[in-house]
Motif scaffolding. Structure first.
Motif, mmCIF file in Angstrom:
data_model
loop_
_atom_site.group_PDB
_atom_site.id
_atom_site.type_symbol
_atom_site.label_atom_id
_atom_site.label_comp_id
_atom_site.label_asym_id
_atom_site.label_seq_id
_atom_site.Cartn_x
_atom_site.Cartn_y
_atom_site.Cartn_z
ATOM 1 N N GLY A 130 0.797 -1.227 0.000
ATOM 2 C CA GLY A 130 0.000 0.000 0.000
ATOM 3 C C GLY A 130 0.823 1.268 0.000
ATOM 4 O O GLY A 130 0.424 2.259 0.598
ATOM 5 N N GLY A 131 1.954 1.237 -0.652
ATOM 6 C CA GLY A 131 2.790 2.425 -0.755
ATOM 7 C C GLY A 131 3.736 2.649 0.410
ATOM 8 O O GLY A 131 4.480 3.619 0.416
ATOM 9 N N ASP A 132 3.736 1.773 1.405
ATOM 10 C CA ASP A 132 4.612 1.939 2.571
ATOM 11 C C ASP A 132 5.908 1.162 2.339
ATOM 12 O O ASP A 132 6.107 0.056 2.840
ATOM 13 N N ILE A 133 6.793 1.772 1.572
ATOM 14 C CA ILE A 133 8.034 1.105 1.185
ATOM 15 C C ILE A 133 8.917 0.831 2.400
ATOM 16 O O ILE A 133 9.638 -0.167 2.433
ATOM 17 N N THR A 134 8.850 1.675 3.432
ATOM 18 C CA THR A 134 9.661 1.442 4.627
ATOM 19 C C THR A 134 9.205 0.179 5.347
ATOM 20 O O THR A 134 10.031 -0.630 5.783
ATOM 21 N N ALA A 135 7.896 -0.021 5.464
ATOM 22 C CA ALA A 135 7.383 -1.252 6.077
ATOM 23 C C ALA A 135 7.824 -2.463 5.261
ATOM 24 O O ALA A 135 8.203 -3.493 5.830
ATOM 25 N N ALA A 136 7.789 -2.334 3.946
ATOM 26 C CA ALA A 136 8.216 -3.433 3.081
ATOM 27 C C ALA A 136 9.696 -3.747 3.292
ATOM 28 O O ALA A 136 10.086 -4.919 3.339
ATOM 29 N N LEU A 137 10.521 -2.715 3.441
ATOM 30 C CA LEU A 137 11.952 -2.931 3.684
ATOM 31 C C LEU A 137 12.200 -3.588 5.039
ATOM 32 O O LEU A 137 13.049 -4.470 5.155
ATOM 33 N N VAL A 138 11.457 -3.158 6.052
ATOM 34 C CA VAL A 138 11.600 -3.779 7.374
ATOM 35 C C VAL A 138 11.202 -5.247 7.288
ATOM 36 O O VAL A 138 11.922 -6.130 7.779
ATOM 37 N N PHE A 139 10.073 -5.526 6.653
ATOM 38 C CA PHE A 139 9.622 -6.914 6.505
ATOM 39 C C PHE A 139 10.669 -7.752 5.767
ATOM 40 O O PHE A 139 11.049 -8.832 6.225
ATOM 41 N N ALA A 140 11.143 -7.254 4.629
ATOM 42 C CA ALA A 140 12.138 -7.993 3.838
ATOM 43 C C ALA A 140 13.422 -8.218 4.635
ATOM 44 O O ALA A 140 14.036 -9.289 4.542
ATOM 45 N N SER A 141 13.807 -7.237 5.438
ATOM 46 C CA SER A 141 15.009 -7.382 6.258
ATOM 47 C C SER A 141 14.831 -8.440 7.340
ATOM 48 O O SER A 141 15.776 -9.163 7.671
ATOM 49 N N VAL A 142 13.624 -8.538 7.892
ATOM 50 C CA VAL A 142 13.359 -9.593 8.883
ATOM 51 C C VAL A 142 13.451 -10.957 8.207
ATOM 52 O O VAL A 142 14.087 -11.876 8.722
ATOM 53 N N VAL A 143 12.840 -11.088 7.030
ATOM 54 C CA VAL A 143 12.912 -12.360 6.301
ATOM 55 C C VAL A 143 14.371 -12.737 6.058
ATOM 56 O O VAL A 143 14.792 -13.865 6.345
ATOM 57 N N GLU A 144 15.157 -11.801 5.549
ATOM 58 C CA GLU A 144 16.559 -12.084 5.249
ATOM 59 C C GLU A 144 17.335 -12.463 6.507
ATOM 60 O O GLU A 144 18.126 -13.406 6.504
ATOM 61 N N ALA A 145 17.112 -11.730 7.588
ATOM 62 C CA ALA A 145 17.798 -12.047 8.845
ATOM 63 C C ALA A 145 17.394 -13.428 9.367
ATOM 64 O O ALA A 145 18.227 -14.170 9.888
ATOM 65 N N ASN A 146 16.124 -13.775 9.181
ATOM 66 C CA ASN A 146 15.616 -15.066 9.665
ATOM 67 C C ASN A 146 16.171 -16.239 8.883
ATOM 68 O O ASN A 146 16.499 -17.271 9.463
ATOM 69 N N GLU A 165 11.593 -22.687 14.117
ATOM 70 C CA GLU A 165 12.784 -22.937 14.938
ATOM 71 C C GLU A 165 14.094 -22.892 14.147
ATOM 72 O O GLU A 165 15.168 -22.807 14.734
ATOM 73 N N MET A 166 14.029 -22.926 12.811
ATOM 74 C CA MET A 166 15.241 -22.803 11.987
ATOM 75 C C MET A 166 15.561 -21.344 11.672
ATOM 76 O O MET A 166 16.623 -21.046 11.128
ATOM 77 N N ARG A 167 14.665 -20.457 12.036
ATOM 78 C CA ARG A 167 14.872 -19.042 11.739
ATOM 79 C C ARG A 167 15.708 -18.386 12.836
ATOM 80 O O ARG A 167 15.605 -18.740 14.001
ATOM 81 N N ARG A 168 16.481 -17.397 12.427
ATOM 82 C CA ARG A 168 17.257 -16.609 13.380
ATOM 83 C C ARG A 168 16.498 -15.311 13.648
ATOM 84 O O ARG A 168 16.356 -14.486 12.744
ATOM 85 N N PRO A 169 16.022 -15.123 14.868
ATOM 86 C CA PRO A 169 15.313 -13.878 15.183
ATOM 87 C C PRO A 169 16.246 -12.672 15.040
ATOM 88 O O PRO A 169 17.465 -12.792 15.165
#
Length: 156
Positions: free
Chosen positions: A30-46, A70-74
């Protein structure tokens, strides 16, 4: 085509791929590119570590195509802010919104994207669009003579 021209064209093609990815993600969030970046960064970190670990790859093959929680890294919000180079308070607000939407979960050690979110139609659609975008970029790079071998992307 000389090497310098190939480099310029390759960078232009990569910028096009980045802009297509931003357009896709922007539409989904919905146009919130910052939220999308935060989400993508969590996925990548996990799950970023799973792509490079032979043990993790073997384990994924036995449990299915999506890594269990349990295989994800918080990851912490502070780490996300540092990685993205944006203020902690901005990241905190985006995390709260993503948790409220049900796409992030707090666990011991930080944040994860739960398995059911990764398995959702929305994520499947985003993954497919990302794959098509990357494939298009790779085809374009190959056409201009960029070597995509394991030795590293070198100009042919």
């Amino acid at each position: 085509m000389d090497s310098e021209l190939k480099e310029r064209v390759a960078v232009r093609l990569a910028i096009g791929a980045i802009l297509r990815a931003v357009e896709t993600v922007n539409r989904e969030y919905g146009g919130d590119i910052t939220a999308a970046l935060v989400f993508a960064s969590v996925v990548e970190a996990n799950v970023g570590h799973l792509a490079t670990s032979p043990d993790s790859t073997a384990a994924l093959a036995t449990v299915g195509r999506l890594p269990p929680d349990e295989m994800r890294r918080p990851v912490t919000g502070v780490a996300l802010a540092a990685t993205l180079g944006i203020p902690n308070e901005t990241v905190r607000r985006k995390i709260k919104g993503l948790i409220d939407q049900g796409v992030l979960a707090r666990v011991d050690g930080g944040l994860i994207v739960p398995t059911e979110v990764l398995a959702s139609d929305r994520m499947t659609r985003l993954t497919r669009a990302s794959f098509v975008n990357l494939r298009r970029l790779f085809i374009q790079l190959r056409r201009i003579g960029v070597d995509l071998s394991d030795d590293g992307a070198a100009l042919a």
